[in-house]
Write a protein that holds these residues in place. Structure first.
Motif, PDB file in Angstrom:
ATOM      1  N   LEU A  93       0.810  -1.220   0.000  1.00 38.60           N
ATOM      2  CA  LEU A  93       0.000   0.000   0.000  1.00 38.60           C
ATOM      3  C   LEU A  93       0.840   1.266   0.000  1.00 38.60           C
ATOM      4  O   LEU A  93       0.298   2.360  -0.009  1.00 38.60           O
ATOM      5  CB  LEU A  93      -0.936   0.000   1.218  1.00 38.60           C
ATOM      6  N   ASN A  94       2.146   1.117   0.037  1.00 34.88           N
ATOM      7  CA  ASN A  94       3.011   2.290   0.124  1.00 34.88           C
ATOM      8  C   ASN A  94       2.849   3.189  -1.095  1.00 34.88           C
ATOM      9  O   ASN A  94       3.028   2.759  -2.225  1.00 34.88           O
ATOM     10  CB  ASN A  94       4.469   1.828   0.246  1.00 34.88           C
ATOM     11  N   ARG A  95       2.491   4.458  -0.869  1.00 38.09           N
ATOM     12  CA  ARG A  95       2.234   5.387  -1.969  1.00 38.09           C
ATOM     13  C   ARG A  95       3.399   6.324  -2.239  1.00 38.09           C
ATOM     14  O   ARG A  95       3.399   7.015  -3.241  1.00 38.09           O
ATOM     15  CB  ARG A  95       0.975   6.227  -1.653  1.00 38.09           C
ATOM     16  N   GLY A  96       4.380   6.375  -1.353  1.00 39.74           N
ATOM     17  CA  GLY A  96       5.456   7.337  -1.528  1.00 39.74           C
ATOM     18  C   GLY A  96       6.790   6.715  -1.847  1.00 39.74           C
ATOM     19  O   GLY A  96       7.801   7.398  -1.828  1.00 39.74           O
ATOM     20  N   GLY A  97       6.816   5.402  -2.135  1.00 40.11           N
ATOM     21  CA  GLY A  97       8.079   4.715  -2.300  1.00 40.11           C
ATOM     22  C   GLY A  97       8.501   4.553  -3.746  1.00 40.11           C
ATOM     23  O   GLY A  97       7.678   4.545  -4.656  1.00 40.11           O
ATOM     24  N   ALA A  98       9.805   4.423  -3.955  1.00 38.29           N
ATOM     25  CA  ALA A  98      10.348   4.223  -5.297  1.00 38.29           C
ATOM     26  C   ALA A  98      11.651   3.454  -5.203  1.00 38.29           C
ATOM     27  O   ALA A  98      12.333   3.467  -4.166  1.00 38.29           O
ATOM     28  CB  ALA A  98      10.580   5.566  -5.984  1.00 38.29           C
ATOM     29  N   MET A  99      12.008   2.792  -6.291  1.00 38.72           N
ATOM     30  CA  MET A  99      13.314   2.165  -6.403  1.00 38.72           C
ATOM     31  C   MET A  99      14.333   3.248  -6.769  1.00 38.72           C
ATOM     32  O   MET A  99      14.037   4.140  -7.573  1.00 38.72           O
ATOM     33  CB  MET A  99      13.293   1.065  -7.464  1.00 38.72           C
ATOM     34  N   LEU A 100      15.534   3.165  -6.202  1.00 42.94           N
ATOM     35  CA  LEU A 100      16.505   4.236  -6.346  1.00 42.94           C
ATOM     36  C   LEU A 100      17.748   3.845  -7.137  1.00 42.94           C
ATOM     37  O   LEU A 100      18.416   4.715  -7.687  1.00 42.94           O
ATOM     38  CB  LEU A 100      16.949   4.722  -4.955  1.00 42.94           C
ATOM     39  N   ASP A 101      18.067   2.564  -7.181  1.00 38.58           N
ATOM     40  CA  ASP A 101      19.322   2.119  -7.766  1.00 38.58           C
ATOM     41  C   ASP A 101      19.151   1.781  -9.245  1.00 38.58           C
ATOM     42  O   ASP A 101      18.142   1.196  -9.638  1.00 38.58           O
ATOM     43  CB  ASP A 101      19.827   0.882  -7.010  1.00 38.58           C
ATOM     44  N   SER A 102      20.149   2.114 -10.043  1.00 37.70           N
ATOM     45  CA  SER A 102      20.046   1.911 -11.490  1.00 37.70           C
ATOM     46  C   SER A 102      19.948   0.442 -11.877  1.00 37.70           C
ATOM     47  O   SER A 102      19.548   0.127 -13.002  1.00 37.70           O
ATOM     48  CB  SER A 102      21.248   2.552 -12.201  1.00 37.70           C
ATOM     49  N   ARG A 103      20.297  -0.470 -10.974  1.00 41.94           N
ATOM     50  CA  ARG A 103      20.134  -1.889 -11.282  1.00 41.94           C
ATOM     51  C   ARG A 103      18.665  -2.315 -11.181  1.00 41.94           C
ATOM     52  O   ARG A 103      18.311  -3.420 -11.599  1.00 41.94           O
ATOM     53  CB  ARG A 103      20.988  -2.745 -10.344  1.00 41.94           C
ATOM     54  N   SER A 104      17.828  -1.476 -10.611  1.00 46.00           N
ATOM     55  CA  SER A 104      16.416  -1.810 -10.419  1.00 46.00           C
ATOM     56  C   SER A 104      15.571  -1.283 -11.572  1.00 46.00           C
ATOM     57  O   SER A 104      15.767  -0.158 -12.034  1.00 46.00           O
ATOM     58  CB  SER A 104      15.897  -1.208  -9.103  1.00 46.00           C
ATOM     59  N   GLU A 105      14.615  -2.086 -12.038  1.00 48.45           N
ATOM     60  CA  GLU A 105      13.706  -1.629 -13.088  1.00 48.45           C
ATOM     61  C   GLU A 105      12.829  -0.499 -12.554  1.00 48.45           C
ATOM     62  O   GLU A 105      12.427  -0.497 -11.405  1.00 48.45           O
ATOM     63  CB  GLU A 105      12.811  -2.795 -13.539  1.00 48.45           C
TER      64      GLU A 105
END
Length: 301
Positions: free
Chosen positions: A127-139
């Motif tokens: 349910l997290n609405r403010g999260g994101a992946m940060l590392d360039s290895r992540s899609e």
């Protein structure tokens, strides 16, 4: 009329949130096919939007001064180590970000979240609405160039050398990086059950602003040997750094919101050391020919 990369990225049909969280094949294919478009869109967004500047001024002045001094003269790296207090076996705490400057980073991340460019949410946090992946290895990561420079500096100038100072046995198991942002909310994601991380070291950075209060949401740690349990709480700009193998859980948040960055280091092919083990230090020496001592921290990478 030809659309810009930013316009195309905003208009693209994206996977549903559930498909992204479940790692559905169609979701994976979406990120692969649109990687270049999204990178171009983030660059265009950063060039055209008046975003705040992310640099080392966000770091707590004492920590920044000690780290800069240690890079100039590694014999003085003890000043960095002295800023970290061991608050539980294998867990250290320090002031990492300057609370008076945190609004700059929060503003940037909130602008990015509302940019309407597809961002992949962290897996397993439904349910997290403010999260994101940060590392360039992540899609589907936050590919804005300025943010990536800031992120790499956090990892290379701060997290990796500090981790080597506090946990010398992770040397050689710290070549790879991973990171995500997360926001705990009383009416959405409220907790995370006990787990260990697939990391050698985890750095958990609180982004709450001064006066931005919340209730609950402490992190409970478990000691494997003594069975001791301790619940630690966050304050604006504070950081907890610990072996990924230390079991921990996020307790329920009952009021307000808690915003954090979570950063990992681990070795090639996902390798991590055994918990605080001497043999991991020996293995690291043999495999990487890098002395696993506290003085490795601020040597060139």
């Amino acid at each position: 009329m030809t659309q810009t990369s930013l316009e195309r990225a905003r208009a693209i049909t994206r996977p549903t949130r559930q498909e992204m969280l479940n790692r559905a094949p169609a979701s994976q294919q979406f990120w692969i096919q649109n990687k270049g478009l999204l990178a171009d869109a983030w660059k265009e967004w950063e060039d055209t939007d008046r975003n705040p500047t992310l640099d080392s001024s966000l770091i707590d002045p004492k920590l920044r001064a000690a780290v800069e001094q240690a890079w100039d003269d590694p014999s003085k790296e003890i000043a960095v180590k002295d800023l970290w207090e061991e608050v539980f076996p294998g867990v250290y705490e320090a002031q990492f970000f300057d609370p008076t400057q945190l609004s700059v980073l929060r503003d940037y991340l909130e602008r990015a979240a509302s940019a309407n460019i597809p961002l992949r949410p962290p897996y397993g946090i439904s349910l997290n609405r403010g999260g994101a992946m940060l590392d360039s290895r992540s899609e589907g990561y936050l590919a804005a160039p300025q943010f990536q420079r800031f992120y790499r500096n956090l990892m290379d100038a701060y997290m990796r050398p500090i981790s080597r100072l506090l946990f010398p046995d992770i040397v050689g198991y710290d070549t790879q990086t991973f990171g995500f942002s997360i926001q705990w909310q009383a009416d959405a994601d409220t907790s995370l059950r006990a787990h260990t991380d697939a990391s050698s070291v985890t750095l958990n950075l609180n982004l709450n602003l001064p006066g931005e209060a919340f209730s609950g949401s402490g992190v409970r740690f478990f000691d494997r040997e003594t069975r001791k349990v301790a619940e630690l709480n966050f304050a604006p700009g504070k950081a907890l750094i610990h072996y990924g193998s230390v079991p921990h859980e996020s307790m329920p948040i009952t009021k307000g919101e808690r915003s954090n960055l979570v950063l990992w280091l681990y070795g090639d092919h996902g390798q991590v050391p055994r918990f605080g083990g001497y043999q991991a230090e020996v293995d690291a020496k043999q495999r990487w020919s890098v002395p696993a001592t506290p003085n490795d921290g601020f040597a060139p990478f």
